[in-house]
Write a protein that holds these residues in place. Structure first.
Motif, PDB file in Angstrom:
ATOM      1  N   GLY A   1       3.143 -40.502  11.141  1.00 43.18           N
ATOM      2  CA  GLY A   1       3.782 -39.336  11.726  1.00 43.18           C
ATOM      3  C   GLY A   1       4.252 -38.343  10.690  1.00 43.18           C
ATOM      4  N   SER A   2       4.989 -37.351  11.172  1.00 43.42           N
ATOM      5  CA  SER A   2       5.400 -36.233  10.328  1.00 43.42           C
ATOM      6  C   SER A   2       6.648 -36.520   9.521  1.00 43.42           C
ATOM      7  CB  SER A   2       5.645 -34.998  11.211  1.00 43.42           C
ATOM      8  OG  SER A   2       6.640 -35.283  12.186  1.00 43.42           O
ATOM      9  N   ASN A   3       7.447 -37.484   9.942  1.00 45.30           N
ATOM     10  CA  ASN A   3       8.699 -37.768   9.245  1.00 45.30           C
ATOM     11  C   ASN A   3       8.785 -39.259   8.971  1.00 45.30           C
ATOM     12  OD1 ASN A   3      11.295 -37.493   8.167  1.00 45.30           O
ATOM     13  ND2 ASN A   3      12.279 -37.676  10.164  1.00 45.30           N
ATOM     14  N   PRO A   4       8.073 -39.735   7.942  1.00 43.74           N
ATOM     15  CA  PRO A   4       7.939 -41.186   7.741  1.00 43.74           C
ATOM     16  C   PRO A   4       9.136 -41.796   7.022  1.00 43.74           C
ATOM     17  CG  PRO A   4       6.631 -40.021   6.107  1.00 43.74           C
ATOM     18  CD  PRO A   4       7.245 -38.968   6.980  1.00 43.74           C
ATOM     19  N   PRO A   5       9.929 -42.625   7.699  1.00 41.86           N
ATOM     20  CA  PRO A   5      11.006 -43.329   7.010  1.00 41.86           C
ATOM     21  C   PRO A   5      10.525 -44.676   6.478  1.00 41.86           C
ATOM     22  CG  PRO A   5      11.194 -43.711   9.345  1.00 41.86           C
ATOM     23  CD  PRO A   5       9.956 -42.858   9.156  1.00 41.86           C
ATOM     24  N   THR A   6      11.314 -45.259   5.620  1.00 48.18           N
ATOM     25  CA  THR A   6      11.106 -46.646   5.203  1.00 48.18           C
ATOM     26  C   THR A   6      12.199 -47.482   5.847  1.00 48.18           C
ATOM     27  OG1 THR A   6      10.123 -46.006   3.091  1.00 48.18           O
ATOM     28  CG2 THR A   6      10.978 -48.243   3.267  1.00 48.18           C
ATOM     29  N   PRO A   7      11.858 -48.400   6.753  1.00 53.04           N
ATOM     30  CA  PRO A   7      12.889 -49.140   7.492  1.00 53.04           C
ATOM     31  C   PRO A   7      13.805 -49.936   6.580  1.00 53.04           C
ATOM     32  CG  PRO A   7      10.724 -49.414   8.512  1.00 53.04           C
ATOM     33  CD  PRO A   7      10.498 -48.745   7.193  1.00 53.04           C
ATOM     34  N   ALA A   8      14.977 -50.226   7.097  1.00 55.37           N
ATOM     35  CA  ALA A   8      15.966 -50.962   6.314  1.00 55.37           C
ATOM     36  C   ALA A   8      15.520 -52.376   6.019  1.00 55.37           C
ATOM     37  CB  ALA A   8      17.302 -50.980   7.061  1.00 55.37           C
ATOM     38  N   PHE A   9      14.661 -52.961   6.866  1.00 55.86           N
ATOM     39  CA  PHE A   9      14.249 -54.341   6.651  1.00 55.86           C
ATOM     40  C   PHE A   9      13.102 -54.467   5.648  1.00 55.86           C
ATOM     41  CE2 PHE A   9      12.514 -52.777  10.736  1.00 55.86           C
ATOM     42  CZ  PHE A   9      11.174 -52.645  10.380  1.00 55.86           C
ATOM     43  N   THR A  10      12.559 -53.362   5.141  1.00 55.12           N
ATOM     44  CA  THR A  10      11.485 -53.422   4.150  1.00 55.12           C
ATOM     45  C   THR A  10      12.049 -53.883   2.812  1.00 55.12           C
ATOM     46  OG1 THR A  10      10.347 -51.592   5.246  1.00 55.12           O
ATOM     47  CG2 THR A  10       9.678 -52.111   2.994  1.00 55.12           C
ATOM     48  N   PRO A  11      11.482 -54.919   2.197  1.00 55.59           N
ATOM     49  CA  PRO A  11      12.028 -55.416   0.924  1.00 55.59           C
ATOM     50  C   PRO A  11      12.064 -54.330  -0.148  1.00 55.59           C
ATOM     51  CG  PRO A  11      10.488 -56.997   1.849  1.00 55.59           C
ATOM     52  CD  PRO A  11      10.385 -55.757   2.697  1.00 55.59           C
ATOM     53  N   GLU A  12      13.074 -54.423  -0.989  1.00 56.46           N
ATOM     54  CA  GLU A  12      13.315 -53.395  -1.993  1.00 56.46           C
ATOM     55  C   GLU A  12      12.176 -53.296  -3.005  1.00 56.46           C
ATOM     56  OE1 GLU A  12      15.310 -50.243  -3.508  1.00 56.46           O
ATOM     57  OE2 GLU A  12      15.943 -51.430  -1.765  1.00 56.46           O
ATOM     58  N   ASN A  13      11.543 -54.417  -3.339  1.00 52.34           N
ATOM     59  CA  ASN A  13      10.532 -54.399  -4.390  1.00 52.34           C
ATOM     60  C   ASN A  13       9.210 -53.786  -3.954  1.00 52.34           C
ATOM     61  OD1 ASN A  13      10.083 -56.519  -2.641  1.00 52.34           O
ATOM     62  ND2 ASN A  13       9.235 -57.869  -4.215  1.00 52.34           N
ATOM     63  N   VAL A  14       9.075 -53.402  -2.686  1.00 50.93           N
ATOM     64  CA  VAL A  14       7.855 -52.723  -2.244  1.00 50.93           C
ATOM     65  C   VAL A  14       8.173 -51.377  -1.607  1.00 50.93           C
ATOM     66  CG1 VAL A  14       6.456 -54.788  -1.961  1.00 50.93           C
ATOM     67  CG2 VAL A  14       7.917 -54.033  -0.074  1.00 50.93           C
ATOM     68  N   ARG A  15       9.307 -50.830  -1.919  1.00 49.48           N
ATOM     69  CA  ARG A  15       9.670 -49.515  -1.385  1.00 49.48           C
ATOM     70  C   ARG A  15       9.125 -48.400  -2.284  1.00 49.48           C
ATOM     71  NH1 ARG A  15      14.049 -48.661   2.122  1.00 49.48           N
ATOM     72  NH2 ARG A  15      14.763 -50.566   3.124  1.00 49.48           N
ATOM     73  N   TYR A  16       8.640 -47.350  -1.664  1.00 54.28           N
ATOM     74  CA  TYR A  16       8.271 -46.139  -2.379  1.00 54.28           C
ATOM     75  C   TYR A  16       8.237 -44.989  -1.383  1.00 54.28           C
ATOM     76  CZ  TYR A  16       3.544 -46.967  -0.537  1.00 54.28           C
ATOM     77  OH  TYR A  16       2.468 -47.181   0.283  1.00 54.28           O
ATOM     78  N   ASP A  17       8.117 -43.788  -1.881  1.00 52.73           N
ATOM     79  CA  ASP A  17       8.158 -42.607  -1.033  1.00 52.73           C
ATOM     80  C   ASP A  17       6.807 -42.415  -0.366  1.00 52.73           C
ATOM     81  OD1 ASP A  17       8.681 -40.277   0.232  1.00 52.73           O
ATOM     82  OD2 ASP A  17       8.934 -39.049  -1.562  1.00 52.73           O
ATOM     83  N   VAL A  18       6.676 -42.875   0.881  1.00 51.93           N
ATOM     84  CA  VAL A  18       5.403 -42.789   1.582  1.00 51.93           C
ATOM     85  C   VAL A  18       5.080 -41.361   1.996  1.00 51.93           C
ATOM     86  CG1 VAL A  18       5.486 -45.156   2.417  1.00 51.93           C
ATOM     87  CG2 VAL A  18       6.556 -43.344   3.762  1.00 51.93           C
ATOM     88  N   ALA A  19       6.059 -40.460   1.968  1.00 49.68           N
ATOM     89  CA  ALA A  19       5.808 -39.081   2.361  1.00 49.68           C
ATOM     90  C   ALA A  19       4.841 -38.385   1.406  1.00 49.68           C
ATOM     91  CB  ALA A  19       7.125 -38.302   2.426  1.00 49.68           C
ATOM     92  N   LYS A  20       4.658 -38.935   0.205  1.00 52.00           N
ATOM     93  CA  LYS A  20       3.716 -38.343  -0.735  1.00 52.00           C
ATOM     94  C   LYS A  20       2.273 -38.687  -0.402  1.00 52.00           C
ATOM     95  CE  LYS A  20       7.023 -38.181  -4.544  1.00 52.00           C
ATOM     96  NZ  LYS A  20       7.334 -38.585  -5.933  1.00 52.00           N
ATOM     97  N   ASP A  21       2.076 -39.684   0.462  1.00 56.03           N
ATOM     98  CA  ASP A  21       0.728 -39.989   0.945  1.00 56.03           C
ATOM     99  C   ASP A  21       0.411 -39.091   2.137  1.00 56.03           C
ATOM    100  OD1 ASP A  21       0.541 -41.976  -0.927  1.00 56.03           O
ATOM    101  OD2 ASP A  21       1.176 -43.569   0.435  1.00 56.03           O
ATOM    102  N   SER A  22      -0.871 -38.837   2.366  1.00 58.84           N
ATOM    103  CA  SER A  22      -1.265 -38.007   3.498  1.00 58.84           C
ATOM    104  C   SER A  22      -1.070 -38.772   4.808  1.00 58.84           C
ATOM    105  CB  SER A  22      -2.724 -37.584   3.356  1.00 58.84           C
ATOM    106  OG  SER A  22      -3.586 -38.693   3.530  1.00 58.84           O
TER     107      SER A  22
END
Length: 854
Positions: A501-522
């Motif tokens: 979608g247009s406003n992609p969040p990273t959920p709170a339950f996603t482990p910290e070691n695999v978090r990144y800014d997905v908004a930079k992907d198309s």
């Protein structure tokens, strides 16, 4: 002459030094650029700090066709993308190629594979030229056609295929697009890349001949289809302006008019509802009916309440940050009516469940410890959904927005009759394992990381401990501990679905070691990742993982209709290929819980997206004030609004203060909005408590006698009748009677006579205020200046002396008359006149006696 000859030589030497300096600068800059833009410095798109690395090109994935490879799909994958020069210099010799790595064998790879360096993608196709040169700001679109298998030729008549991904079998494969170029003053280097997942449900025939496909295609095993359920959320962030109590004919006031656009044709909520309509009531090109049975509509009652208010006309703040500023008419009344009517037609035909009100943080709600607020946030939503949609939704199941709860929240749900909850699989852990550390990641996690990093997955349904069971009956049988069942969802598909979608969040339950800014992907890349995540469990049957899958998009989902339809089509493809079977949400909740005991285990990232603790105490205080106000108001038959109707919007505002909406992406803005809402509610309550008051009398009040009543007037500006008590300061020597609890009519005044006794004559100042029956102050305190005309004990003595003197004088006169002595007071009276007067009086007496004798 020699001086004339030396000048040109000096200029030549100067020019030579400048030329060598320029050449040296170019060489140094080229070396620096080669070092900074080479493979060792490049990172995956969306990973790392892009501000520290020079950027020259931006690679964007535009489309992938087919987005899922099956035995019946084309054997060639067509990838289109765009290369844009985002730097400040020209880039020459731009070329792109495709790379892949092996199929994902662990669900963590659905996220971690998208962070691997290009060296981890060993299978590569040849580079394809895109452009000879791109100047700053220029862009160029390209198309790559790569075969799925060696020898893939695609459909007859299609463009030639020059390379192959050489995919060996079904699975979910990470792919990488790699763009190289030569920036000005630099050398050839990899300048950007893009990653995405390609689900392969089966390998098509490489020949492209339909007659040979069945013989040469490779299908995935279908002996263990995964039972799949998918929730379809419809929610929005809180829009109603806070601090406005309920009324009969008042119009709703919204912070902005963005919801009108979301409900209108082409809006977010319109598209989500339209995609679901096509799935539940398919046409010739729609989703099959059996897939529709796997879907369950999850609705935010706050959204329904807001849309319902919009249908009656509404106003919008001119500036969302100025709640007391000017307003204008809203433009979404017609769109709200049309959308709500569509939802009313759809919801009764399918599974429908209520979300917590306004996506409230259940852990923060439990910390507030207010029963009325809790009931409104988690118990009333089902009634709201049933009432507005005119249907019967599922009851007794909670779906927290964060996907996790703490132990207090679990207890709160159980106390309010909830028998089931839907949580992330890393939000529960085997009993006794919480608090243990894990080596996964750079930080210490609780047992929530067991399911995120270990090979043993959390069961599809577990049971949390309930209250302590009672003592065993006399017959020897024991009462089982019911607890609360928890249906778990896999965090990896949920994380991927949240990014669509247009406003992609990273959920709170996603482990910290695999978090990144997905908004930079198309958006295309994020959609591909979701398709792959949806398919992984079906393609990878494992003995330690349940053959069950609950797909849980975020509640405030920003997917458009095309993306939503693609995901539903993927679900249909999995079912038709035999890799999945649809399972209703009701059947999921009825699954027998795992026999091992489990307990809640708050994910390590949940606190970062939770409501701050600083809001708990103020919300608790204002919730108590609302309860005090409710206890003061009186319900009058056939009079609107009722006390509950009047105060419920204020209670809703406090629930919205604890909302998790937008906290995963814009925490500071969410805090600002929550604080503004809390401040507005506090100000409104201050005004309501001041609306019931005693009116100050003008001038000095004079008591005519010792027991004259004190006259007071109370006013109620609320549209609901109120119960009050007078609180009067009693000066010494004064007795003022407490008249007890009294009622003031709605929007009216009432006079009261307060029995008062003042024992002496003086001027008094009597403080007066009113309170609720429970002693909570109302209105503004005032004072009454009283002048008393009572004489007290002096008046009693004078009266007694006068009475005694009158008695003595009368006795003296009678005594002299009996003795026949004239009274000195009668001296000077004529004796003849006295005799005549006496005869007249005796004659009159006789006449009166004869008249009385019958």
């Amino acid at each position: 002459m020699s001086q004339l000859m030396d000048a040109p030589q000096a200029r030549a030497r100067t020019l030579s030094r400048h030329r060598w300096a320029a050449i040296l600068a170019v060489l140094v800059l080229g070396v620096l650029n080669l070092g900074l833009t080479g493979p060792a410095a490049a990172e995956p798109s969306g990973v790392g700090d892009s501000s520290s690395t020079p950027k020259f090109l931006k690679l964007t994935l535009d489309s992938v066709s087919p987005n899922t490879v099956t035995t019946s799909s084309d054997s060639v994958v067509t990838i289109t993308g765009t290369v844009t020069n985002i730097g400040d210099r020209m880039v020459d010799d731009i070329e792109v190629r495709t790379q892949r790595t092996g199929a994902i064998t662990d669900p963590r790879g659905l996220r971690s594979a998208l962070r691997l360096d290009q060296s981890s993608y060993p299978v590569a196709t040849p580079f394809v030229d895109v452009a000879n040169r791109l100047s700053p700001g220029q862009r160029k679109q390209f198309t790559l056609r790569v075969g799925v298998r060696a020898g893939s030729r695609g459909t007859p008549g299609s463009a030639p295929v020059t390379a192959s991904l050489d995919i060996p079998g079904p699975g979910v494969y990470p792919l990488l697009l790699n763009v190289n170029g030569t920036p000005a003053y630099g050398g050839q280097a990899r300048l950007d890349d893009a990653r995405f997942l390609l689900p392969v449900l089966g390998l098509p025939s490489p020949a492209g001949d339909s007659d040979q496909k069945s013989a040469q295609s490779v299908s995935a095993p279908t002996d263990a289809p995964v039972a799949t359920t998918m929730l379809w959320p419809l929610a929005d962030r809180p829009r109603l302006v806070a601090g406005i109590p309920g009324s009969v004919n008042g119009k709703a006031l919204l912070t902005d008019d963005e919801l009108a656009g979301e409900l209108a044709t082409g809006g977010r909520l319109d598209q989500l509802l339209g995609a679901l309509e096509s799935a539940v009531h398919p046409d010739s090109a729609g989703t099959s009916a059996n897939v529709a049975s796997a879907l369950c509509l999850a609705v935010d009652p706050d959204l329904l309440l807001t849309v319902s208010d919009m249908t009656n006309g509404y106003r919008v703040l001119a500036s969302p940050s100025d709640p007391d500023g000017p307003t204008r008419d809203g433009t979404g009344t017609d769109a709200a009516k049309a959308w709500l009517n569509r939802l009313r037609a759809l919801a009764p035909t399918m599974c429908t469940v209520s979300l917590p009100f306004a996506q409230v943080d259940l852990s923060a709600l439990a910390a507030v410890h207010d029963s009325a607020l809790t009931s409104r946030a988690i118990s009333s939503p089902t009634d709201l959904v049933d009432q507005i949609l005119s249907m019967r939704s599922m009851h007794g199941v909670s779906l927290p927005e964060s996907g996790s709860i703490d132990s207090d929240a679990a207890t709160m749900l159980g106390q309010h009759g909830f028998t089931s909850a839907v949580l992330a699989d890393n939000a529960v852990a085997p009993a006794g394992t919480t608090g243990t550390s894990s080596s996964s990641g750079s930080s210490t996690h609780s047992a929530t990381t067991v399911s995120a990093s270990s090979s043993t997955a959390t069961p599809a349904t577990v049971r949390l401990p309930g209250p302590t069971p009672p003592a065993a009956p006399s017959n020897g049988t024991s009462t089982p501990d019911p607890g609360m069942k928890v249906s778990t969802f896999d965090i990896w598909p949920a994380t991927a679905l949240a990014a669509v979608g247009s406003n992609p969040p990273t959920p709170a339950f996603t482990p910290e070691n695999v978090r990144y800014d997905v908004a930079k992907d198309s958006r295309t890349a994020r959609l591909q990742d979701a398709l792959g995540a949806m398919s992984w469990t079906a393609l990878n049957p494992q003995p330690n993982r349940p053959r069950s899958q609950l797909l849980m998009p975020p509640q405030q989902w920003s997917a458009n209709r095309d993306e939503a339809a693609t995901l539903l089509t993927q679900l249909q493809t999995l079912v038709h290929s035999g890799l999945a079977t649809p399972r209703s949400f009701q059947d999921l909740l009825a699954v027998q819980a795992d026999s091992h005991p489990y307990e809640v285990s708050h994910p390590s990232g949940a606190s970062s997206g939770a409501v701050p603790d600083s809001f708990v105490a103020p919300v608790q205080q204002q919730a108590g004030r609302i309860t005090d106000l409710t206890n003061t108001l009186v319900e009058v038959p056939q009079q609107e609004p009722t006390p509950q109707t009047f105060v419920t919007p204020l209670r809703d505002d406090l629930v919205r203060t604890l909302s998790l909406s937008d906290r995963t992406s814009t925490g500071s803005q969410a805090d600002t909005a929550a604080q503004r809402r809390l401040d507005q509610t506090t100000t409104a309550l201050d005004g309501l408590f001041r609306s019931v008051t005693v009116l100050p009398p003008g001038g000095v009040y004079t008591l005519a006698s010792e027991q004259s009543p004190l006259l007071l007037v109370a006013r109620n500006e609320l549209p609901v009748a109120a119960r009050i008590r007078f609180k009067i300061g009693v000066p010494s020597g004064t007795d003022i009677t407490d008249i007890g609890e009294q009622t003031i009519p709605a929007e009216g005044t009432r006079s009261f006579q307060i029995p008062t006794k003042v024992s002496d004559s003086r001027s008094l100042t009597i403080p007066i205020s009113i309170t609720t029956p429970d002693g909570i102050a109302l209105g503004n305190a005032t004072s009454v200046k009283v002048r008393s005309n009572a004489y007290g004990s002096a008046l009693a003595i004078i009266t007694a002396c006068a009475g005694a003197l009158l008695f003595l004088l009368a006795g003296r006169r009678l005594w002299r008359r009996f003795r026949g002595q004239p009274d000195p007071a009668d001296e000077g009276l004529d004796p003849g006149k006295r005799r005549r007067l006496n005869r007249y009086l005796r004659a009159r007496t006789r006449v009166l006696q004869r008249q009385e004798t019958p």
